[in-house]
Design a protein around this motif. Structure first.
Motif, PDB file in Angstrom:
ATOM      1  N   TYR A  37     -26.819  16.309  32.463  1.00  0.00           N
ATOM      2  CA  TYR A  37     -27.358  17.503  32.887  1.00  0.00           C
ATOM      3  C   TYR A  37     -28.349  17.677  33.638  1.00  0.00           C
ATOM      4  O   TYR A  37     -29.298  16.755  33.332  1.00  0.00           O
ATOM      5  CB  TYR A  37     -26.785  17.998  31.452  1.00  0.00           C
ATOM      6  CG  TYR A  37     -25.439  17.251  30.704  1.00  0.00           C
ATOM      7  CD1 TYR A  37     -24.537  16.763  30.339  1.00  0.00           C
ATOM      8  CD2 TYR A  37     -24.615  18.918  30.683  1.00  0.00           C
ATOM      9  CE1 TYR A  37     -23.551  16.546  29.676  1.00  0.00           C
ATOM     10  CE2 TYR A  37     -23.117  18.821  30.324  1.00  0.00           C
ATOM     11  CZ  TYR A  37     -23.280  18.210  30.146  1.00  0.00           C
ATOM     12  OH  TYR A  37     -21.387  18.222  29.250  1.00  0.00           O
ATOM     13  N   ARG A  38     -28.415  18.195  33.746  1.00  0.00           N
ATOM     14  CA  ARG A  38     -30.004  18.902  34.344  1.00  0.00           C
ATOM     15  C   ARG A  38     -29.712  20.778  33.940  1.00  0.00           C
ATOM     16  O   ARG A  38     -29.132  21.075  34.378  1.00  0.00           O
ATOM     17  CB  ARG A  38     -29.755  18.505  35.791  1.00  0.00           C
ATOM     18  CG  ARG A  38     -28.769  20.128  36.587  1.00  0.00           C
ATOM     19  CD  ARG A  38     -29.158  19.346  38.057  1.00  0.00           C
ATOM     20  NE  ARG A  38     -28.263  19.959  38.925  1.00  0.00           N
ATOM     21  CZ  ARG A  38     -28.194  20.279  40.481  1.00  0.00           C
ATOM     22  NH1 ARG A  38     -28.803  19.376  40.969  1.00  0.00           N
ATOM     23  NH2 ARG A  38     -27.490  20.940  40.811  1.00  0.00           N
ATOM     24  N   GLN A  39     -30.987  20.807  33.612  1.00  0.00           N
ATOM     25  CA  GLN A  39     -31.687  22.254  33.545  1.00  0.00           C
ATOM     26  C   GLN A  39     -32.859  23.278  34.542  1.00  0.00           C
ATOM     27  O   GLN A  39     -33.706  22.468  33.982  1.00  0.00           O
ATOM     28  CB  GLN A  39     -31.669  22.526  31.446  1.00  0.00           C
ATOM     29  CG  GLN A  39     -32.227  23.678  31.778  1.00  0.00           C
ATOM     30  CD  GLN A  39     -31.985  24.355  30.211  1.00  0.00           C
ATOM     31  OE1 GLN A  39     -32.776  23.147  29.176  1.00  0.00           O
ATOM     32  NE2 GLN A  39     -32.388  25.861  29.832  1.00  0.00           N
ATOM     33  N   ALA A  40     -32.624  23.668  35.138  1.00  0.00           N
ATOM     34  CA  ALA A  40     -32.822  24.438  36.609  1.00  0.00           C
ATOM     35  C   ALA A  40     -34.357  25.621  35.690  1.00  0.00           C
ATOM     36  O   ALA A  40     -33.712  26.019  34.153  1.00  0.00           O
ATOM     37  CB  ALA A  40     -32.161  25.040  37.527  1.00  0.00           C
ATOM     38  N   PRO A  41     -35.275  25.423  36.091  1.00  0.00           N
ATOM     39  CA  PRO A  41     -35.920  26.320  35.574  1.00  0.00           C
ATOM     40  C   PRO A  41     -35.054  27.879  35.471  1.00  0.00           C
ATOM     41  O   PRO A  41     -35.163  28.878  35.987  1.00  0.00           O
ATOM     42  CB  PRO A  41     -37.485  26.759  35.851  1.00  0.00           C
ATOM     43  CG  PRO A  41     -37.289  25.539  36.762  1.00  0.00           C
ATOM     44  CD  PRO A  41     -35.699  24.707  36.975  1.00  0.00           C
ATOM     45  N   ALA A  49     -22.990  14.954  36.710  1.00  0.00           N
ATOM     46  CA  ALA A  49     -21.794  13.926  36.780  1.00  0.00           C
ATOM     47  C   ALA A  49     -21.452  13.544  35.300  1.00  0.00           C
ATOM     48  O   ALA A  49     -22.564  13.369  34.815  1.00  0.00           O
ATOM     49  CB  ALA A  49     -22.926  12.776  37.380  1.00  0.00           C
ATOM     50  N   VAL A  50     -20.336  13.024  35.330  1.00  0.00           N
ATOM     51  CA  VAL A  50     -20.262  12.045  34.220  1.00  0.00           C
ATOM     52  C   VAL A  50     -19.728  11.308  34.185  1.00  0.00           C
ATOM     53  O   VAL A  50     -18.652  11.550  35.187  1.00  0.00           O
ATOM     54  CB  VAL A  50     -19.264  12.893  32.949  1.00  0.00           C
ATOM     55  CG1 VAL A  50     -17.767  13.147  34.304  1.00  0.00           C
ATOM     56  CG2 VAL A  50     -18.593  12.551  30.915  1.00  0.00           C
ATOM     57  N   ASN A  58     -16.714  12.793  37.110  1.00  0.00           N
ATOM     58  CA  ASN A  58     -16.310  14.112  37.329  1.00  0.00           C
ATOM     59  C   ASN A  58     -18.448  14.305  38.014  1.00  0.00           C
ATOM     60  O   ASN A  58     -18.701  13.577  37.181  1.00  0.00           O
ATOM     61  CB  ASN A  58     -15.907  14.876  36.454  1.00  0.00           C
ATOM     62  CG  ASN A  58     -14.665  15.075  36.319  1.00  0.00           C
ATOM     63  OD1 ASN A  58     -14.042  14.045  36.867  1.00  0.00           O
ATOM     64  ND2 ASN A  58     -14.026  15.050  35.410  1.00  0.00           N
ATOM     65  N   TYR A  59     -17.763  15.589  38.439  1.00  0.00           N
ATOM     66  CA  TYR A  59     -19.262  15.996  39.478  1.00  0.00           C
ATOM     67  C   TYR A  59     -19.107  17.378  39.695  1.00  0.00           C
ATOM     68  O   TYR A  59     -18.242  18.105  39.627  1.00  0.00           O
ATOM     69  CB  TYR A  59     -19.291  15.374  40.508  1.00  0.00           C
ATOM     70  CG  TYR A  59     -19.596  13.914  41.191  1.00  0.00           C
ATOM     71  CD1 TYR A  59     -18.592  12.711  41.246  1.00  0.00           C
ATOM     72  CD2 TYR A  59     -21.311  13.109  40.714  1.00  0.00           C
ATOM     73  CE1 TYR A  59     -18.945  11.477  40.955  1.00  0.00           C
ATOM     74  CE2 TYR A  59     -20.902  11.873  40.784  1.00  0.00           C
ATOM     75  CZ  TYR A  59     -20.344  11.317  40.933  1.00  0.00           C
ATOM     76  OH  TYR A  59     -19.997   9.500  40.613  1.00  0.00           O
ATOM     77  N   ALA A  96     -26.516  11.894  28.962  1.00  0.00           N
ATOM     78  CA  ALA A  96     -26.354  12.035  27.429  1.00  0.00           C
ATOM     79  C   ALA A  96     -24.772  11.458  27.151  1.00  0.00           C
ATOM     80  O   ALA A  96     -24.220  10.510  28.344  1.00  0.00           O
ATOM     81  CB  ALA A  96     -25.513  13.937  27.189  1.00  0.00           C
ATOM     82  N   ALA A  97     -24.685  11.100  26.142  1.00  0.00           N
ATOM     83  CA  ALA A  97     -23.519   9.695  25.273  1.00  0.00           C
ATOM     84  C   ALA A  97     -23.055  10.165  24.683  1.00  0.00           C
ATOM     85  O   ALA A  97     -23.254  11.299  23.684  1.00  0.00           O
ATOM     86  CB  ALA A  97     -23.867   8.225  25.198  1.00  0.00           C
ATOM     87  N   ASN A  98     -21.464  10.411  24.602  1.00  0.00           N
ATOM     88  CA  ASN A  98     -20.332  10.427  23.476  1.00  0.00           C
ATOM     89  C   ASN A  98     -20.398   8.732  22.556  1.00  0.00           C
ATOM     90  O   ASN A  98     -19.420   8.350  23.500  1.00  0.00           O
ATOM     91  CB  ASN A  98     -19.167  10.789  24.266  1.00  0.00           C
ATOM     92  CG  ASN A  98     -17.784  10.590  22.382  1.00  0.00           C
ATOM     93  OD1 ASN A  98     -18.117  10.660  22.246  1.00  0.00           O
ATOM     94  ND2 ASN A  98     -17.091  11.811  23.083  1.00  0.00           N
TER      95      ASN A  98
END
Length: 118
Positions: A37-41, A49-50, A58-59, A96-98
């Protein structure tokens, strides 16, 4: 418990490439889904991507064709290869992980900053 540690962040010029790594404290073979995951300012966290059950990936449309998620079972590490980087890719990237969860991603890394300079 699963510990995820990201590495590989930093500053990269627009058009360049960078590879992020996410080292897991357990075998990634035992983790059903892993994602970046990503978080921009100033923005909400979004999926980049996962990798789902080691079968499909998936992207997000914004990274499709430029980013690739992959894993090395022997190193218990998941990678995010990022090519043709754009300034708008600047963000904190989270692994991240499930792991044994029916409710989605339940373990997160602390995040690592990638800055794309124009």
């Amino acid at each position: 418990q699963v510990k995820l540690v990201e590495s590989g962040g930093g500053v990269v010029q627009a058009g360049g490439s960078r590879r992020l790594s996410c080292a897991a404290s357990v075998s990634i073979f035992s983790i059903s889904d892993m994602a970046w995951y990503r978080q921009a300012p100033g923005k909400q966290r979004e999926l980049g991507a996962v990798s789902l059950t080691h079968v499909s990936t998936n992207y997000a449309d914004s990274v499709k064709g430029r980013f690739t998620i992959s894993g090395d079972i022997h190193k218990n590490t998941v990678y995010l290869q990022m090519n043709s980087l754009k300034p708008e890719d600047t963000a904190v990237y989270y692994c991240a992980a499930n792991y044994n969860s029916a409710g989605g991603m339940n373990y997160w890394g602390k995040g690592i900053l990638v800055t794309v300079s124009s």
